[in-house]
Scaffold this motif. Structure first.
Motif, PDB file in Angstrom:
ATOM      1  N   LEU A  37      81.615  37.666  71.202  1.00  0.00           N
ATOM      2  CA  LEU A  37      83.056  37.841  71.996  1.00  0.00           C
ATOM      3  C   LEU A  37      83.228  38.653  73.140  1.00  0.00           C
ATOM      4  CD1 LEU A  37      83.401  41.459  71.248  1.00  0.00           C
ATOM      5  CD2 LEU A  37      83.603  40.789  68.472  1.00  0.00           C
ATOM      6  N   THR A  59      89.926  44.577  61.703  1.00  0.00           N
ATOM      7  CA  THR A  59      90.124  42.904  61.130  1.00  0.00           C
ATOM      8  C   THR A  59      89.019  41.952  62.095  1.00  0.00           C
ATOM      9  OG1 THR A  59      91.427  42.669  63.670  1.00  0.00           O
ATOM     10  CG2 THR A  59      92.436  43.881  61.203  1.00  0.00           C
ATOM     11  N   ALA A  60      88.303  42.471  62.836  1.00  0.00           N
ATOM     12  CA  ALA A  60      87.837  41.729  63.674  1.00  0.00           C
ATOM     13  C   ALA A  60      86.700  40.450  62.473  1.00  0.00           C
ATOM     14  CB  ALA A  60      86.727  41.577  64.819  1.00  0.00           C
ATOM     15  N   MET A  61      86.259  39.728  62.731  1.00  0.00           N
ATOM     16  CA  MET A  61      85.710  38.212  61.677  1.00  0.00           C
ATOM     17  C   MET A  61      84.921  38.682  62.192  1.00  0.00           C
ATOM     18  SD  MET A  61      86.659  35.709  60.917  1.00  0.00           S
ATOM     19  CE  MET A  61      85.429  34.024  61.151  1.00  0.00           C
ATOM     20  N   SER A  62      84.118  39.464  63.098  1.00  0.00           N
ATOM     21  CA  SER A  62      82.489  39.346  63.288  1.00  0.00           C
ATOM     22  C   SER A  62      81.828  40.769  63.059  1.00  0.00           C
ATOM     23  CB  SER A  62      82.607  39.128  65.119  1.00  0.00           C
ATOM     24  OG  SER A  62      83.270  40.274  65.801  1.00  0.00           O
ATOM     25  N   SER A  90      88.290  33.229  71.586  1.00  0.00           N
ATOM     26  CA  SER A  90      88.800  32.240  70.672  1.00  0.00           C
ATOM     27  C   SER A  90      88.301  31.958  69.242  1.00  0.00           C
ATOM     28  CB  SER A  90      88.818  30.991  71.220  1.00  0.00           C
ATOM     29  OG  SER A  90      87.393  30.319  71.014  1.00  0.00           O
ATOM     30  N   LYS A  91      88.935  31.622  68.148  1.00  0.00           N
ATOM     31  CA  LYS A  91      88.350  31.780  67.050  1.00  0.00           C
ATOM     32  C   LYS A  91      87.195  30.863  66.593  1.00  0.00           C
ATOM     33  CE  LYS A  91      92.099  34.580  65.054  1.00  0.00           C
ATOM     34  NZ  LYS A  91      91.670  35.597  64.930  1.00  0.00           N
ATOM     35  N   GLU A  93      84.351  28.464  66.065  1.00  0.00           N
ATOM     36  CA  GLU A  93      82.802  28.457  65.367  1.00  0.00           C
ATOM     37  C   GLU A  93      82.149  28.646  66.007  1.00  0.00           C
ATOM     38  OE1 GLU A  93      82.690  28.521  61.343  1.00  0.00           O
ATOM     39  OE2 GLU A  93      84.322  29.810  61.239  1.00  0.00           O
ATOM     40  N   LYS A  95      80.986  29.174  69.193  1.00  0.00           N
ATOM     41  CA  LYS A  95      81.070  29.406  70.824  1.00  0.00           C
ATOM     42  C   LYS A  95      79.355  29.053  71.704  1.00  0.00           C
ATOM     43  CE  LYS A  95      84.091  32.846  69.249  1.00  0.00           C
ATOM     44  NZ  LYS A  95      83.903  33.917  69.388  1.00  0.00           N
TER      45      LYS A  95
END
Lengths: 322, 322
Positions: A37, A59-62, A90-91, A93, A95
Motif C-alpha cells: 500500500l 480499517t485497511a484490508m491489509s 487503489s484497492k 487486487e 498490484k
C-alpha cells in the motif's frame, strides 16, 4: 477548544500542509501473497538502534497481513514512480502483476527503481487512535540517485533546493524602491533564457550560425517544405523574427534548399540541426550536474504549467509531423 | 544482513531521501521557561481521535521539559521561516527573545506566521530506541495560506506541484525521434519568457511602446544619464538590441531627454516606467493566483540558481545606484 470541535476535514487539510515523501510498504500475508500500500506516514525514529515507523488505518484490508507478518519493506518512491503510487493507493487486487521484484532479506516484496528502500522487522506496534503505528528495525537498506516524489497538501510534488541564504544576483541596494526588480519573474525568465542561449551561441558561432539559424533548422527537422511565414509562426515563441536574409544565409551554408517559396532541409542541414540539438542537450546535462536532477525536473514541471497558463495559442508544430 | 552491518551515516543519508516538512515544537519547562526545537520527525497518525506524533532524541536538553509538561505545540514552518528553523535547531539559550507569541489553549508558546499549528496534549509516549516518541491529541489547530518549508536530503527545499499526468504542450507524436524537444529546458525557458512578455506587450501597445522601450525605461529608472552603449550592456541579458531609433521614439514620446550622447528619464518617462513595472507585477500576481504562490517561489529559487551557474558576468546595474 474541546475535541468535539475538531473538524476532521479541516484537520486533514491542516495536517496535509506538512510535506512528506511517498512510500510503498509491502509484506506477504499468511498464504504468501504479496500485499502493499501507499503511505506517507513514514518517518525515521532512531539511528541506534535503527528504527523507522509508519501508521496503518485499522480499517485497511491489509491489517491482518501486516500484524501477522514479522517483516515489511518501505520503498521511498522516486518522482518517476507516481503511477506506481497511484496503483498502490487503489484497492486493486493485482498490484504486483508484471512488477519485477528484487530478492531481499525477508520474503517481503522488494520493488525496483526506488529512491531508497528499508527492509524492516517489526519491533513494536502501538495503538494510534484509528491507526496502528508500526515501528520496525531496519535490517537492510539501499539508496539510488533518483529524485524523490513528494506529497504536499493533497498533491504530488517535486522539491527544489532552497539555498541556505537568499540568492542575490547583484549588489542591489535595499534602499532602491522603484526597482526594475531582479525578483520579477519576467526578468528571471528572460535572463535565464538568454544565458542558456548564450552558451549555445558559442557552439553555433563556430559554424557561422546564430540562434535564428538554429531555430529555423530545429523547426525544419520536424516539419519542412514550409514557407517563411509558417517558419515564423513556429519561432514566434522565441521572440525571433526570421527574415529572407536569414534563409539566404542558410541556403549559402548548404543547410537549406529553396523550392519556390518553400524551404526544405538538406542532408547537411539535417545533420547540423541534430548536432546543435544535441549540443543544447549537453548544456542541459551540465546544468543538471550543477543544479541537481531533481531541481531541473522541478523547473521543467513549473515552466510547463506556466506555459500552459499563459499560452496565447501557438500553432502546433507537431500536428502534421509524420 | 545483520544490524551490526548498518552504517549509521549511510542510514541517515538514505532516511534523508524521504522528504519532510519542518516543524518547531514548543512547550514550557517546570519553571515556566519557553522551550522549543526544530524537528522534521512529525507526522499525522489518526483523525479520530485526532493524533499526531514526533520523536525527540533522548540526549536532547529539552527531554525533561517535554516529558514533564502535558501540552506542546507543533508549528509547520512556512518557507519564509527558514531562519527561525535554524535558530531553533541551534543550542542557543534565548531562542524566544523578541519573538511575538499568540495565546493558545495551553501555556505552550505559540509562534506566529506559520503554515499550520497544532496545539496538543500528550496522549502517550513510547520508547523509540535513541528517541522518545511523543503522541499527542490535537486540541486546537489553525492554518494559513503560506507556502511551507520542506527538507530533503539534508537541505531546505520548496515544493512544486507535479500534475497528475505529465503535461504535454503539444500533440507531439511519440514516434518523433529527432525532436526539437519540447522537453528541452532552453525551449521551455524561451517559450515561458516570451509568453510572459507577450502579456506585457498588450499593455505596452496601448502607449505605442514595445518591450525594447520598456527595457530602456526600466534601466533608466535605476541609473540614468548613461549612453546607448551602457543601456545596451544592461539589456543584453534580454536578447534586446536597443538602437538610436528606439531612443528617438522615446524622446518623441517625451519619456526620455537626450543630453549630447547621454539619456535622462523625464518625469513622464519615470511615471511610465513605474506603471509598466507595476503592470509586470500584476501579470505575475495573476500567475501566482493560477500556479500557486509556492510554485512561483520554487520557480524563482531555481531560476536564480540557474542564472548564477550560467552567468557570463553581466555589468552590475545597481552598482552605482544611489
Amino acid at each position: 477548544m474541546k475535541q468535539s470541535h475538531i473538524d476532521p476535514k479541516a484537520l486533514r487539510n491542516a495536517l496535509g500542509t506538512f510535506t512528506t515523501g511517498v512510500t510503498i510498504i509491502t509484506t506477504r500475508d499468511g498464504e504468501g501473497h504479496a500485499v502493499g500500500l501507499t503511505a506517507n506516514s513514514f518517518n525515521s525514529v532512531s539511528l541506534d538502534p535503527p528504527l523507522v515507523l509508519w501508521s496503518l488505518a485499522k480499517t485497511a484490508m491489509s491489517v491482518p497481513a501486516f500484524t501477522e507478518s514479522t517483516h515489511w519493506n518501505v520503498h521511498v518512491l522516486a518522482a518517476e514512480q507516481q503511477s506506481l503510487s497511484n496503483l498502490f493507493a487503489s484497492k486493486g487486487e493485482d498490484k504486483f502483476a508484471g512488477l519485477e521484484l528484487d530478492n531481499g532479506v525477508s520474503d517481503a516484496p522488494l520493488i525496483k527503481q526506488c529512491t531508497a528502500r528499508f527492509q524492516c522487522r517489526t519491533a513494536f506496534t502501538h495503538d494510534g487512535g484509528d491507526h496502528i503505528i508500526f515501528i520496525g528495525e531496519v535490517i537492510a537498506f539501499d539508496q539510488q540517485d533518483l529524485p524523490p516524489l513528494a506529497f504536499q497538501s493533497g498533491q504530488y510534488a517535486v522539491t527544489a533546493k532552497k539555498p541556505w541564504q537568499e540568492l542575490k544576483l547583484s549588489s542591489a541596494s535595499e534602499a532602491l524602491e522603484c526597482s526594475y526588480s531582479e525578483d520579477l519573474l519576467g526578468y528571471l525568465l528572460g535572463r535565464a533564457h538568454f544565458q542558456m542561449l548564450g552558451k549555445l551561441q558559442k557552439t553555433l558561432s563556430a559554424e557561422s550560425m546564430t540562434a535564428a539559424h538554429f531555430f529555423v533548422l530545429s523547426v525544419l527537422t520536424i516539419q519542412d517544405d514550409i514557407s517563411l511565414e509558417q517558419i515564423n509562426a513556429h519561432v514566434d515563441y522565441a521572440g525571433q523574427e526570421i527574415t529572407y536574409e536569414h534563409m539566404a544565409e542558410l541556403v549559402s551554408l548548404d543547410a537549406v534548399k529553396q523550392d519556390s517559396e518553400r524551404y526544405v532541409l538538406t542532408e547537411k542541414g539535417h545533420k547540423a540541426a541534430l548536432l546543435h540539438i544535441s549540443e543544447a542537450k549537453v548544456i542541459e546535462e551540465e546544468l543538471i550536474a550543477e543544479l541537481g536532477e531533481g531541481d531541473v525536473k522541478a523547473l521543467k514541471v513549473i515552466l510547463k504549467r506556466l506555459i500552459q497558463h499563459t499560452d496565447p495559442g501557438l500553432p502546433d508544430l507537431w500536428a502534421n509531423a509524420s
